[in-house]
Design an enzyme around this catalytic site. Sequence first.
Site, PDB file in Angstrom:
ATOM      1  N   GLY A  13      -5.022  -1.007  10.129  1.00  0.00           N
ATOM      2  CA  GLY A  13      -4.142  -0.683  10.917  1.00  0.00           C
ATOM      3  C   GLY A  13      -4.178   0.727  11.183  1.00  0.00           C
ATOM      4  N   ASP A  50      -3.471   4.918  -0.942  1.00  0.00           N
ATOM      5  CA  ASP A  50      -3.833   4.681   0.504  1.00  0.00           C
ATOM      6  C   ASP A  50      -3.215   6.762   0.024  1.00  0.00           C
ATOM      7  OD1 ASP A  50      -5.435   6.231   2.027  1.00  0.00           O
ATOM      8  OD2 ASP A  50      -4.576   4.385   3.765  1.00  0.00           O
ATOM      9  N   LYS A  80       1.881   5.132   0.385  1.00  0.00           N
ATOM     10  CA  LYS A  80       0.752   6.485   0.588  1.00  0.00           C
ATOM     11  C   LYS A  80       0.809   7.290  -0.484  1.00  0.00           C
ATOM     12  CE  LYS A  80      -1.453   5.092   4.831  1.00  0.00           C
ATOM     13  NZ  LYS A  80      -2.415   5.330   5.379  1.00  0.00           N
ATOM     14  N   ASP A 122     -12.197   4.297   4.370  1.00  0.00           N
ATOM     15  CA  ASP A 122     -11.481   3.815   5.771  1.00  0.00           C
ATOM     16  C   ASP A 122     -12.112   5.195   6.293  1.00  0.00           C
ATOM     17  OD1 ASP A 122      -9.383   3.954   8.387  1.00  0.00           O
ATOM     18  OD2 ASP A 122      -8.020   4.177   6.757  1.00  0.00           O
ATOM     19  N   LYS A 154       0.664  -1.308   0.361  1.00  0.00           N
ATOM     20  CA  LYS A 154      -0.098  -0.338   0.552  1.00  0.00           C
ATOM     21  C   LYS A 154       0.660   1.330  -0.010  1.00  0.00           C
ATOM     22  CE  LYS A 154      -2.637   1.604   3.579  1.00  0.00           C
ATOM     23  NZ  LYS A 154      -3.889   1.404   4.470  1.00  0.00           N
TER      24      LYS A 154
HETATM   25  O1  OSB Z   1      -4.648   5.018   6.495  1.00  0.00           O
HETATM   26  O2  OSB Z   1      -4.826   3.199   6.990  1.00  0.00           O
HETATM   27  C1  OSB Z   1      -4.166   4.254   7.135  1.00  0.00           C
HETATM   28  C2  OSB Z   1      -1.570   4.976   9.842  1.00  0.00           C
HETATM   29  C3  OSB Z   1      -2.115   6.001  10.763  1.00  0.00           C
HETATM   30  C4  OSB Z   1      -3.243   6.736  10.302  1.00  0.00           C
HETATM   31  C5  OSB Z   1      -4.085   5.927   9.173  1.00  0.00           C
HETATM   32  C6  OSB Z   1      -3.188   4.835   8.487  1.00  0.00           C
HETATM   33  C7  OSB Z   1      -1.717   3.779   8.725  1.00  0.00           C
HETATM   34  C8  OSB Z   1      -1.941   3.629   7.814  1.00  0.00           C
HETATM   35  C9  OSB Z   1      -0.809   2.306   8.642  1.00  0.00           C
HETATM   36  O3  OSB Z   1      -1.471   2.881   6.898  1.00  0.00           O
HETATM   37  C10 OSB Z   1      -1.204   0.864   8.631  1.00  0.00           C
HETATM   38  C11 OSB Z   1       0.210   0.698   9.801  1.00  0.00           C
HETATM   39  O4  OSB Z   1      -1.116   0.155  10.624  1.00  0.00           O
HETATM   40  O5  OSB Z   1       0.657  -0.455   9.234  1.00  0.00           O
HETATM   41 MG    MG Z   2      -5.980   4.473   5.034  1.00  0.00          MG
END
Ligand code: OSB
Ligand code: MG
Length: 376
Positions: free
Chosen positions: A294, A192, A166, A242, A164
């Site tokens: 997560g 994401d 960002k 999400d 994934k």
């Molecule tokens: O958007 O999924 C998200 C972490 C902090 C806040 C938002 C997100 C995330 C992650 C991390 O994508 C996922 C992980 O815990 O590895």
């Molecule tokens: Mg997310």
Amino acid sequence: MLHVQRITLREIRLPLRETFEISSGAVSERRICLLQLRDGDGITGWSECVADDLPNYSPETIDTAWLAIREWVAPRVIGKTFSHPREVSAALERDFRGHLMAKAAVEMGTWELAARREGAPLAKLLGGTREKIATGISVGIQKNPAALVEKASAYHKQGYQKIKIKIKPGADVEYVQAVREALGPQAPLMADANSAYTLRDLDVLKKMDGFGLMMIEQPLGWDDLVKHAALQKQLKTPICLDESITGVDKAEDMIALGSGKIINIKPGRVGGFTSSIVIHELCAANKVPVWCGGMLESGIGRAHNVALASLPNFILPGDLSPSARYWERDIVIPEWTKDNQGMVRVPLDQAGMGVAVDLDRVDDLTVRSETIAVKL
Ligand code: OSB
Ligand code: MG
């Protein structure tokens, strides 16, 4: 029977091995609120509140959650009797708006406590059926496409079943394209955006549509469903929501409006396990796949996520990376690991969440604590 007598809140500071950047902010050290619930027999259950120190993902923060738990959430649970942890959620929702992460922390703790009381694995109590869960990895925003490619290639080789990426305006098309070219057309990629775009960015989002992504997560407003529905009509790539899914009503609305085709369930975001299970059932009935997200949890929150992800409709790989991806050293024993195929084992051989809390380490990391008890 469930009868919580006191709840101890602790704030720990846990430095991440590397800064994690998303479109709305970066974090280098987590401030984590841990909960220890104790019943009259001295049995304890653990949970973790996923709120971070700033309201850039949801309106909650560790400080608002701490206040909400002390003032309104804990008093609805402490000293009360529940015949099953599935009843706790309704007691927390009655005439009590929002504060879902605060509610979830307590609600999930009651499930862990109940599992320990019954001598059952938490995953079993929740209705889990899997022994192993596929995991992906969430890769923070990097300084340039080459740096991202290097990271993504290494993770791909390590067996992660979903990469994934960002993204944010200015770190999107070029970055994802570079990873797609480096890893090949079959690599399981997704993006994401954490709400970084609007419908005025349709040209960029249409370009993202050309990379064969498994899904694009939360491209538009953090509480939007209507504009996501308009966007989904313009994209081949499934939208995964999400931030926007804070409960079963929102999941129903997503399905009715066509705002997305996949849901990332984070139990902390939706108010806990009971709400997560209801959303999971709704999605199963509507053929909407779900996966477990997560929030950079410690090993305690991760244990809760792994247990939830063992339910049958969690058919896509979760964001359930091993402890060593986040921390020099986790606060649980054993630490979370995955195998070379990207599978995480569900600890079904133990009661409760399946890992022990390293109390000495928690004590060392604790910067404040408070115990809320039955008023005599
Ligand atoms: O958007 O999924 C998200 C972490 C902090 C806040 C938002 C997100 C995330 C992650 C991390 O994508 C996922 C992980 O815990 O590895
Ligand atoms: Mg997310």
